[in-house]
Design a protein around this motif. Structure first.
Motif, PDB file in Angstrom:
ATOM      1  N   GLN A   1       0.863  -1.178   0.000  1.00 28.93           N
ATOM      2  CA  GLN A   1       0.000   0.000   0.000  1.00 28.93           C
ATOM      3  C   GLN A   1       0.901   1.229   0.000  1.00 28.93           C
ATOM      4  N   GLY A   2       0.817   2.041  -1.010  1.00 29.10           N
ATOM      5  CA  GLY A   2       1.671   3.220  -1.098  1.00 29.10           C
ATOM      6  C   GLY A   2       3.113   2.822  -1.346  1.00 29.10           C
ATOM      7  N   SER A   3       3.990   3.782  -1.465  1.00 30.00           N
ATOM      8  CA  SER A   3       5.372   3.480  -1.824  1.00 30.00           C
ATOM      9  C   SER A   3       6.170   2.822  -0.706  1.00 30.00           C
ATOM     10  N   GLU A   4       5.738   2.983   0.550  1.00 27.69           N
ATOM     11  CA  GLU A   4       6.487   2.409   1.664  1.00 27.69           C
ATOM     12  C   GLU A   4       5.772   1.239   2.337  1.00 27.69           C
ATOM     13  N   GLY A   5       4.571   0.943   1.919  1.00 23.65           N
ATOM     14  CA  GLY A   5       3.856  -0.160   2.543  1.00 23.65           C
ATOM     15  C   GLY A   5       2.955   0.341   3.640  1.00 23.65           C
ATOM     16  N   PRO A   6       2.385  -0.559   4.372  1.00 32.55           N
ATOM     17  CA  PRO A   6       2.708  -1.976   4.532  1.00 32.55           C
ATOM     18  C   PRO A   6       2.194  -2.803   3.364  1.00 32.55           C
ATOM     19  N   LEU A   7       2.408  -4.113   3.451  1.00 26.50           N
ATOM     20  CA  LEU A   7       1.859  -5.018   2.455  1.00 26.50           C
ATOM     21  C   LEU A   7       0.342  -4.932   2.472  1.00 26.50           C
ATOM     22  N   ARG A   8      -0.254  -5.109   1.306  1.00 23.69           N
ATOM     23  CA  ARG A   8      -1.713  -5.116   1.227  1.00 23.69           C
ATOM     24  C   ARG A   8      -2.260  -6.336   1.956  1.00 23.69           C
ATOM     25  N   PRO A   9      -3.490  -6.258   2.446  1.00 25.29           N
ATOM     26  CA  PRO A   9      -4.085  -7.411   3.128  1.00 25.29           C
ATOM     27  C   PRO A   9      -4.050  -8.659   2.241  1.00 25.29           C
ATOM     28  N   GLY A  10      -3.707  -9.767   2.840  1.00 24.19           N
ATOM     29  CA  GLY A  10      -3.688 -11.042   2.128  1.00 24.19           C
ATOM     30  C   GLY A  10      -2.360 -11.407   1.478  1.00 24.19           C
ATOM     31  N   GLU A  11      -1.422 -10.473   1.430  1.00 20.27           N
ATOM     32  CA  GLU A  11      -0.168 -10.753   0.729  1.00 20.27           C
ATOM     33  C   GLU A  11       0.729 -11.738   1.493  1.00 20.27           C
ATOM     34  N   ILE A  12       0.721 -11.715   2.803  1.00 20.32           N
ATOM     35  CA  ILE A  12       1.522 -12.683   3.560  1.00 20.32           C
ATOM     36  C   ILE A  12       0.957 -14.083   3.349  1.00 20.32           C
ATOM     37  N   GLU A  13      -0.351 -14.224   3.348  1.00 23.02           N
ATOM     38  CA  GLU A  13      -0.964 -15.520   3.086  1.00 23.02           C
ATOM     39  C   GLU A  13      -0.624 -15.987   1.675  1.00 23.02           C
ATOM     40  N   LYS A  14      -0.640 -15.071   0.722  1.00 23.52           N
ATOM     41  CA  LYS A  14      -0.268 -15.387  -0.658  1.00 23.52           C
ATOM     42  C   LYS A  14       1.189 -15.858  -0.712  1.00 23.52           C
ATOM     43  N   ALA A  15       2.073 -15.231   0.060  1.00 17.69           N
ATOM     44  CA  ALA A  15       3.485 -15.621   0.097  1.00 17.69           C
ATOM     45  C   ALA A  15       3.643 -17.031   0.654  1.00 17.69           C
ATOM     46  N   LYS A  16       2.877 -17.352   1.679  1.00 19.46           N
ATOM     47  CA  LYS A  16       2.942 -18.697   2.259  1.00 19.46           C
ATOM     48  C   LYS A  16       2.475 -19.745   1.245  1.00 19.46           C
ATOM     49  N   LEU A  17       1.411 -19.450   0.534  1.00 19.97           N
ATOM     50  CA  LEU A  17       0.921 -20.380  -0.490  1.00 19.97           C
ATOM     51  C   LEU A  17       1.934 -20.543  -1.612  1.00 19.97           C
ATOM     52  N   TRP A  18       2.569 -19.439  -2.002  1.00 19.85           N
ATOM     53  CA  TRP A  18       3.583 -19.502  -3.054  1.00 19.85           C
ATOM     54  C   TRP A  18       4.765 -20.360  -2.579  1.00 19.85           C
ATOM     55  N   GLY A  19       5.176 -20.171  -1.346  1.00 18.19           N
ATOM     56  CA  GLY A  19       6.251 -20.988  -0.790  1.00 18.19           C
ATOM     57  C   GLY A  19       5.905 -22.465  -0.824  1.00 18.19           C
ATOM     58  N   LYS A  20       4.671 -22.803  -0.481  1.00 16.96           N
ATOM     59  CA  LYS A  20       4.243 -24.207  -0.532  1.00 16.96           C
ATOM     60  C   LYS A  20       4.260 -24.725  -1.964  1.00 16.96           C
ATOM     61  N   SER A  21       3.904 -23.869  -2.918  1.00 11.18           N
ATOM     62  CA  SER A  21       3.943 -24.296  -4.328  1.00 11.18           C
ATOM     63  C   SER A  21       5.392 -24.524  -4.785  1.00 11.18           C
ATOM     64  N   LEU A  22       6.335 -23.764  -4.240  1.00 13.13           N
ATOM     65  CA  LEU A  22       7.745 -23.990  -4.559  1.00 13.13           C
ATOM     66  C   LEU A  22       8.191 -25.348  -4.025  1.00 13.13           C
ATOM     67  N   LEU A  23       7.770 -25.657  -2.816  1.00 17.35           N
ATOM     68  CA  LEU A  23       8.107 -26.948  -2.215  1.00 17.35           C
ATOM     69  C   LEU A  23       7.540 -28.090  -3.056  1.00 17.35           C
ATOM     70  N   GLU A  24       6.301 -27.951  -3.516  1.00 18.72           N
ATOM     71  CA  GLU A  24       5.693 -28.965  -4.363  1.00 18.72           C
ATOM     72  C   GLU A  24       6.454 -29.111  -5.683  1.00 18.72           C
ATOM     73  N   ALA A  25       6.898 -27.987  -6.246  1.00 19.73           N
ATOM     74  CA  ALA A  25       7.652 -28.029  -7.506  1.00 19.73           C
ATOM     75  C   ALA A  25       8.990 -28.741  -7.305  1.00 19.73           C
ATOM     76  N   LEU A  26       9.588 -28.589  -6.168  1.00 23.36           N
ATOM     77  CA  LEU A  26      10.856 -29.273  -5.879  1.00 23.36           C
ATOM     78  C   LEU A  26      10.664 -30.784  -5.785  1.00 23.36           C
ATOM     79  N   GLU A  27       9.492 -31.202  -5.355  1.00 21.98           N
ATOM     80  CA  GLU A  27       9.224 -32.628  -5.168  1.00 21.98           C
ATOM     81  C   GLU A  27       8.849 -33.331  -6.462  1.00 21.98           C
ATOM     82  N   ARG A  28       8.546 -32.559  -7.515  1.00 19.47           N
ATOM     83  CA  ARG A  28       8.205 -33.171  -8.815  1.00 19.47           C
ATOM     84  C   ARG A  28       9.485 -33.689  -9.469  1.00 19.47           C
ATOM     85  N   PRO A  29       9.357 -34.830 -10.176  1.00 18.95           N
ATOM     86  CA  PRO A  29      10.547 -35.368 -10.869  1.00 18.95           C
ATOM     87  C   PRO A  29      10.969 -34.505 -12.041  1.00 18.95           C
TER      88      PRO A  29
END
Length: 149
Positions: A121-149
């Protein structure tokens, strides 16, 4: 395998995303580290490298750009990688994450995710609502991608 979550952060927003991503990588040894404290020699084949940067003049910050320049010439062969940026939601904006992903690929990394934007939000933040949850989901998707052959 180790996960290196490397970020540059001006106002703490990119650091917060890096911490959320690292925390979502399960049992993987994942520690977020500021770009100024990162040692590229710690990378090994099979590791995960995630780069995060705020958009700075339509591109990654100078510190992240400098790191990317030191990783050239196939230094990342065998390394899995992904990139994210933090940005203001606007009609027109830069895309640091895409530039970082291209540079990582050019250095020999295997890109395992599309570049990911996180919004402030704005040039200095904070993060918009929901962005930390989005980051956690993205991290989990990275973990899943690592587990694929």
């Amino acid at each position: 395998m180790k996960a290196h979550i490397v970020y540059d952060s001006a106002f703490g927003n990119t650091k917060s995303v890096a911490e959320a991503v690292a925390g979502s990588l399960g049992d993987l040894d994942a520690t977020p580290v500021a770009v100024s404290d990162f040692r590229p020699d710690d990378l090994a084949a099979g590791d995960l490298l995630v780069l995060g940067s705020p958009i700075n003049g339509w591109r990654p910050t100078p510190k992240i750009t400098q790191l990317l320049s030191t990783l050239g010439d196939g230094h990342l062969k065998g390394v899995k990688a992904a990139a994210f940026d933090t940005r203001v939601r606007m009609f027109i904006h830069g895309d640091a994450a895409k530039k970082m992903a291209h540079a990582l690929r050019d250095s020999g990394a295997d890109i395992i995710s599309e570049p990911m934007p996180f919004y402030v939000q704005g040039s200095e933040g904070p993060l918009r609502p929901g962005e930390i949850e989005k980051a956690k989901l993205w991290g989990k998707s990275l973990l899943e991608a690592l587990e694929r052959p």
